[in-house]
Design an enzyme around this catalytic site. Sequence first.
Site, PDB file in Angstrom:
ATOM      1  N   PRO A 150       0.050 -32.052   6.719  1.00  0.00           N
ATOM      2  CA  PRO A 150      -1.031 -31.898   5.779  1.00  0.00           C
ATOM      3  C   PRO A 150      -2.392 -31.720   6.429  1.00  0.00           C
ATOM      4  O   PRO A 150      -2.781 -32.477   7.310  1.00  0.00           O
ATOM      5  CB  PRO A 150      -1.013 -33.208   5.006  1.00  0.00           C
ATOM      6  CG  PRO A 150      -0.018 -34.089   5.695  1.00  0.00           C
ATOM      7  CD  PRO A 150       0.306 -33.461   6.976  1.00  0.00           C
ATOM      8  N   GLU A 151      -3.094 -30.735   5.973  1.00  0.00           N
ATOM      9  CA  GLU A 151      -4.515 -30.618   6.268  1.00  0.00           C
ATOM     10  C   GLU A 151      -5.254 -31.037   4.993  1.00  0.00           C
ATOM     11  O   GLU A 151      -4.625 -31.496   4.043  1.00  0.00           O
ATOM     12  CB  GLU A 151      -4.860 -29.186   6.672  1.00  0.00           C
ATOM     13  CG  GLU A 151      -4.159 -28.794   7.963  1.00  0.00           C
ATOM     14  CD  GLU A 151      -4.756 -27.558   8.600  1.00  0.00           C
ATOM     15  OE1 GLU A 151      -5.966 -27.325   8.434  1.00  0.00           O
ATOM     16  OE2 GLU A 151      -4.018 -26.822   9.256  1.00  0.00           O
TER      17      GLU A 151
END
Length: 272
Positions: free
Chosen positions: A2-3
């Site tokens: 995840p960003e």
Amino acid sequence: MPELPEVETTKRGIAPHILDQTIINVIVRDRRLRWPIPEQLQLEATGQKVISIKRRGKYILIETIAGTIILHLGMSGNLRILASDTPPKKHDHVDFIFNNNQCLRLHDPRRFGACLWTTEDPLDHKLLKDIGPEPWDDAFTANMLFKRSRNRTLAIKNFIMDSKVVVGVGNIYASESLFQAGINPETPAGKISLNRYKKLFIAIQKILEKSIQQGGTTLKDFTNSSGQPGYFKQELLVYDREGKPCVNCERPISKVVIGQRSSFYCNLCQKK
DNA sequence: ATGCGGACCTGTTAGC
DNA sequence: TGCTAACAGGTCCGCA
């Protein structure tokens, strides 16, 4: 995995299910994450009502009167909302069981994520206190990027991925925003003009916003809290497109390793 | 202060 | 088909 857009998507997905609900049980199956899940979390969060769910950088903050749960998804983590009797799978580290029969479950195979508890203001927590502005903060400007980068020799890609400069620009969106701004990722940060930082500033905001709208990027296994993928992958112009034609000039996209991370760019459209 | 590289992990895929 | 190596969305920490 995840960003920032993926973390924001996750936060938005879980919030309506757990806001104002009471944590009736905290089940820890495997304490081993980046730091061990503290026993204090179970002792002190149990019985507490969730009063807000926030995001700061890539951290998700679940606040109660007694304290705040600090979550980080690391490289491979995800949070799911499930029925409380859903059988656990491998790498399901912790469940928060709520009085409405929902379960918030943290799954993290690589264990780079975190699940912590603080009774202080979470923004004063060691992990959060020194991080830079959100990409939409007033404090994040082209001028600030320009000033902070003077005399810095590191690659611009590493500069914008530094969470002390700005939070939320991870490996995918760093490549994408530099492409959008026409800047070669290896350019020393200190050599970039204010005008080019203006382009980069706009590109970062635009790309993160757009990706959040699309529910984040699913490369292989990102899913939101309901198990659905994100749709921003189809908008990626350079990331993971080595050898494929540049959307502007059709020259093959190049790949280079910067700071041990793969970086993708167009050698013609992006200048040093 | 800055910049670099190693470290932390498991799972999947590419290559022989 | 099977083994091995390389690689993956993050970021902290210690060292030069």
